[in-house]
Design an enzyme around this catalytic site. Structure first.
Site, PDB file in Angstrom:
ATOM      1  N   ASP A 680       0.825  -1.185  -0.032  1.00  0.00           N
ATOM      2  CA  ASP A 680       0.016  -0.101  -0.082  1.00  0.00           C
ATOM      3  C   ASP A 680       0.833   1.187   0.195  1.00  0.00           C
ATOM      4  OD1 ASP A 680      -2.626   1.113   0.227  1.00  0.00           O
ATOM      5  OD2 ASP A 680      -1.748   2.044   2.011  1.00  0.00           O
ATOM      6  N   LYS A 684       1.551   4.515  -2.938  1.00  0.00           N
ATOM      7  CA  LYS A 684       1.521   5.977  -2.773  1.00  0.00           C
ATOM      8  C   LYS A 684       2.870   6.352  -3.436  1.00  0.00           C
ATOM      9  CE  LYS A 684      -1.269   5.442   1.415  1.00  0.00           C
ATOM     10  NZ  LYS A 684      -1.605   5.926   2.846  1.00  0.00           N
TER      11      LYS A 684
END
Length: 816
Positions: A680, A684
């Site tokens: 995750d 980003k």
């Protein structure tokens, strides 16, 4: 004295005629002389013409139509009239009905209806309505007379559109009505020729009658009573926020009418215009409203420059270009002569100053005739190649802003074109006369309604702005967003002149779209009660079809399903605010495609919350880049869950216990491995890397795996926790080793020109990340300008409140 005209909708039935009587009685309080011009009862004229067509085609049901008309007038009289008045009207009705039946019988037998007979049949409506209404007013008011318009208005014999002989007409009206006091009721539309044969005045004939009578008698004002509150700023069927215009010039009214505003038919008001008699448009069903005054006192130069937004729904655009146009005297004359000879009406003309091309708009039905006329007139130039083949572009509309004071205002066209551009509307052609009364733009037919709304907002609601939100996802973030909009709505409206309108909402089960908007105080109930089965494609199609300006598609899901629609949404000039990070962390080709589409359409694509929830990470980065700064390094803690875990991991409790606590508090995903894997955070990092110009794919991000194989291979979450507990000693050892050096563990993202990575690092007390606490995120920008003391953005990196607030802020920035 005053002339009042009441249209068919105003005299459609007995209750409405009673209302007309009340309006007339009220007007008598301020004037002693009134001429009341009435149309046929609503729908009667069309009924009559349809009856004539049936008779001409040999359809015997025309007799039933006659009976229906007879009983409609008789039943209306039954409700209105009493005693002798009712008896007199019924006798009159029988007489006229017999005459009508005889004429229609002749039409039925000959299977032919001439213009002369059409006029006789069509006149029946006004002949009957004027006698009925006059009879009723005689019964209810003092000093009421009935005048037969056919004995007052003299025309030629051009049946169905007769031309008025004003010299004789003015004299007859003066002789008959100049000295009459009280109320005179007469029918509109009907007239007669010098032989006394009935004629009609064509489209807008009742308005024309009112103007003729007013000019002949020197009236102070003409009142046209209809079913709207005057001339509207635009078509209220297309723009819900349209409102009545208080006053306007005759020229402005003519322009609005030309573009389809059902207010006045331009030729019909010429007598009033020549005599300088103002016309007021009023609403029979809202008689206290002042309506619109046309041609009243001189309008100040300081008045609003734009009075209305109008459109022609469908046109075709023809373009002629080639070297044979340049510097050739008389080319335009030959062109327009050829078109005139083929009876082609030109709606709009524009020519480039280079003289290389001319384009003009026509009714689509005349497009082929226009092309043929041009090809015939310029056959030699076409054969020689000095003129290119004539092209026809269809499915277009004209939108226009209208106002006599535009010539005294700077920036009107700029405001118009900026409004269209901001809403992704492409302009195909532009026309503006030197009088600056009208600025017209040709746009795609599918864009016409949105163009009208955008222009109306720009000129009439410029002090107020609106966003039309279509929300996908009603989970924690989506529902929190709507609650925030609800709580802040009054402040935004009162202090920022901004309205955020929820137009559509959908979750995985149901969807709801309402043209008037969805109330934020009961959207959940409305979705449950009125929503239909969720259909993502249908939801987006409906959103596009509504074609609202400043539309934003808000994706608060974590699903891949909406992503396939992003390009289509952006291509429709609809902006996107995405809390969903899948789109921008997918294939580089898709990321680049989104950027190309928004450059082309002018739509916005916001994804601030993809990286830092409610923190201004991407906006700060964009400001640095746009102001010319150079990014040297970005270091960041980008996971609120991992921040919480490692900020609390001080060796006093086992690592597995802290991870479990983070999950229970809602910081991690249902399966904590989704967070601990670093994927995750890597997404980003990928987004940040692409924002600074690094063309990376997800596989290019270096991710340090901190989980043992036994944890990764566990088949269930409980099995994962069992494996993690078995490896607590490994994590304790890492923590103790860092502590012995005066350091703490932080899960860091690092971006440099050479590398983008995610790893667990030990940081010392002089490092910005050392003092992180709770679930805070921190992003440190080291740039050419912020080199010695890097720029730091710090705050909560997880939670529905801050993420929803980030989306909310993005919505507001989009309309700004």
């Amino acid at each position: 004295m005053k002339v009042m005209k009441f249209g068919g909708s105003s005299v459609k039935a007995a209750d409405r005629i009673t209302q007309v009587k009340d309006i007339v009685a009220s007007s008598l309080e301020s004037t002693s002389r009134l001429v009341v011009v009435v149309s046929a009862l609503g729908g009667v004229t069309d009924h009559l013409l349809n009856t004539a067509k049936k008779a001409a085609s040999g359809d015997e049901s025309y007799k039933e139509e006659i009976d229906e008309l007879y009983y409609r007038h008789r039943s209306t009289a039954e409700e209105l009239l009493k005693g002798d008045a009712k008896k007199a009207f019924n006798n009159y009705l029988k007489e006229k009905n017999t005459n009508l039946s005889n004429v229609l019988q002749g039409i039925y037998l000959t299977h032919e209806v001439s213009p002369r007979l059409y006029d006789f049949v069509a006149s029946y409506g006004e002949v009957m309505s004027s006698f009925l209404i006059a009879s009723y007013m005689k019964q209810e008011l003092k000093e009421v007379a009935h005048a037969d318009s056919r004995k007052l208005i003299r025309t030629n014999s051009n049946f169905m559109n007769a031309k008025v002989d004003f010299e004789i007409t003015n004299q007859q009206i003066a002789d008959e009505l100049a000295t009459v006091s009280g109320v005179t009721v007469m029918g509109g539309f009907v007239s007669s020729n010098e032989e006394g044969v009935t004629t009609t005045l064509g489209r807008g004939g009742s308005d024309y009658t009112a103007a003729i009578v007013a000019a002949a008698l020197g009236a102070e004002e003409i009142e046209i009573w209809t079913d709207v509150d005057g001339v509207m700023t635009t078509d209220p069927r297309k723009v819900k926020k349209a409102f009545s215009i208080p006053n306007m010039t005759f020229a402005e009214a003519m322009e609005m009418s030309h573009f389809g505003a059902k207010v006045l038919h331009p030729p019909t008001v010429q007598p009033a215009l020549r005599a300088g008699i103002p016309i007021r448009i009023r609403n029979t069903f809202n008689p206290s409203f002042p309506g619109t005054l046309i041609g009243g006192p001189v309008i100040s130069k300081d008045s609003a420059p734009v009075k209305g937004v109008a459109s022609i729904n469908e046109i075709a655009l023809l373009n002629i270009q080639g070297s044979g146009l340049y510097g050739v005297t008389g080319f335009a004359g030959r062109l327009f002569t050829a078109l005139a000879q083929h009876r082609v009406n030109i709606i709009l003309i524009t020519q480039a100053s280079s003289e290389h091309s001319i384009c003009f708009a026509v009714d689509p039905k005349q497009a082929e005739a226009a092309k043929s006329a041009i090809e015939e007139a310029f056959q030699f130039e076409l054969k020689a190649g000095t003129i290119d083949e004539v092209s026809i572009e269809r499915d277009l509309s004209v939108v226009a802003i209208i106002g006599s004071q535009m010539k005294n205002a700077i920036g009107v066209s700029g405001t118009a074109f900026q409004a269209l551009a901001r809403n992704g509307i492409n302009i195909r052609a532009i026309a503006q006369g030197s009088s600056e009364l009208n600025i017209s733009a040709v746009v795609g037919k599918s864009d016409a309604s949105r163009a009208m709304r955008a222009l109306h907002d720009a000129f009439f609601l410029s002090d107020r702005r609106s966003i039309h939100v279509f929300l996908l996802g009603t989970g924690l973030i989506g529902s929190t967003l709507l609650e925030q909009i609800k709580q802040q709505g009054a402040f935004l409206s009162d202090h920022k002149s901004l309205e955020v309108n929820l137009m559509g909402v959908s979750n995985s089960r149901k969807m709801l779209i309402q043209e008037g908007g969805i109330a934020l105080d009961n959207w959940t109930d409305a979705l449950d009660a009125e929503g239909v089965k969720a259909d993502l494609g249908g939801f987006i199609d409906k959103m596009k079809a509504m074609n609202l300006p400043n539309t934003v598609f808000v994706d608060c899901t974590a699903s891949a399903a909406p992503i396939s629609h992003y390009k289509d949404v952006l291509a429709a000039s609809i902006s996107i605010s995405a809390a969903n990070k899948i789109a921008n962390s997918s294939a580089l080709a898709d990321y680049e495609a989104y950027q190309q589409i928004i450059k082309r359409t002018g739509a916005s694509f916001g994804y601030e919350t993809n990286v830092g929830a409610g923190l201004p990470v991407l906006s700060t980065l964009k400001d640095l880049l746009q102001s010319g700064d150079q990014i040297l390094k970005i270091e960041a803690v980008l996971s609120g869950s991992l921040s919480y875990i490692f900020n609390d991991f001080n060796g006093e409790r086992p690592f597995s216990e802290i991870v479990k606590e983070a999950q229970e508090k809602g910081f991690t995903e249902p399966d904590p491995r989704d967070d601990l894997s670093g994927k995750d955070v890597a997404r980003k990092v990928l987004i940040l890397s692409r924002e600074i110009g690094k063309p990376l794919e997800f596989e290019d991000i270096e991710i340090e795996n901190i989980l043992p194989e036994s944890c990764l291979n566990a088949k269930t979450v409980p099995a994962f926790y069992h494996a993690l507990a078995a490896n607590d000693a490994q994590f304790t050892e890492m923590q103790q080793k860092a502590a012995q050096s005066g350091k703490v563990l932080r899960f860091l993202a690092t971006i440099t020109p050479d590398k983008s990575s995610v790893s667990l690092k030990a940081v010392s007390s002089d490092d910005p990340f050392y003092g992180l606490s709770g679930s805070d995120n921190m992003i440190v920008f080291t740039t050419a300008r912020y080199k010695e003391r890097p720029l730091v953005v710090k705050g909560p990196g997880a939670g529905a409140d801050v993420t929803a607030a980030g989306v909310f802020a993005e919505l507001i920035s989009m309309v700004n």
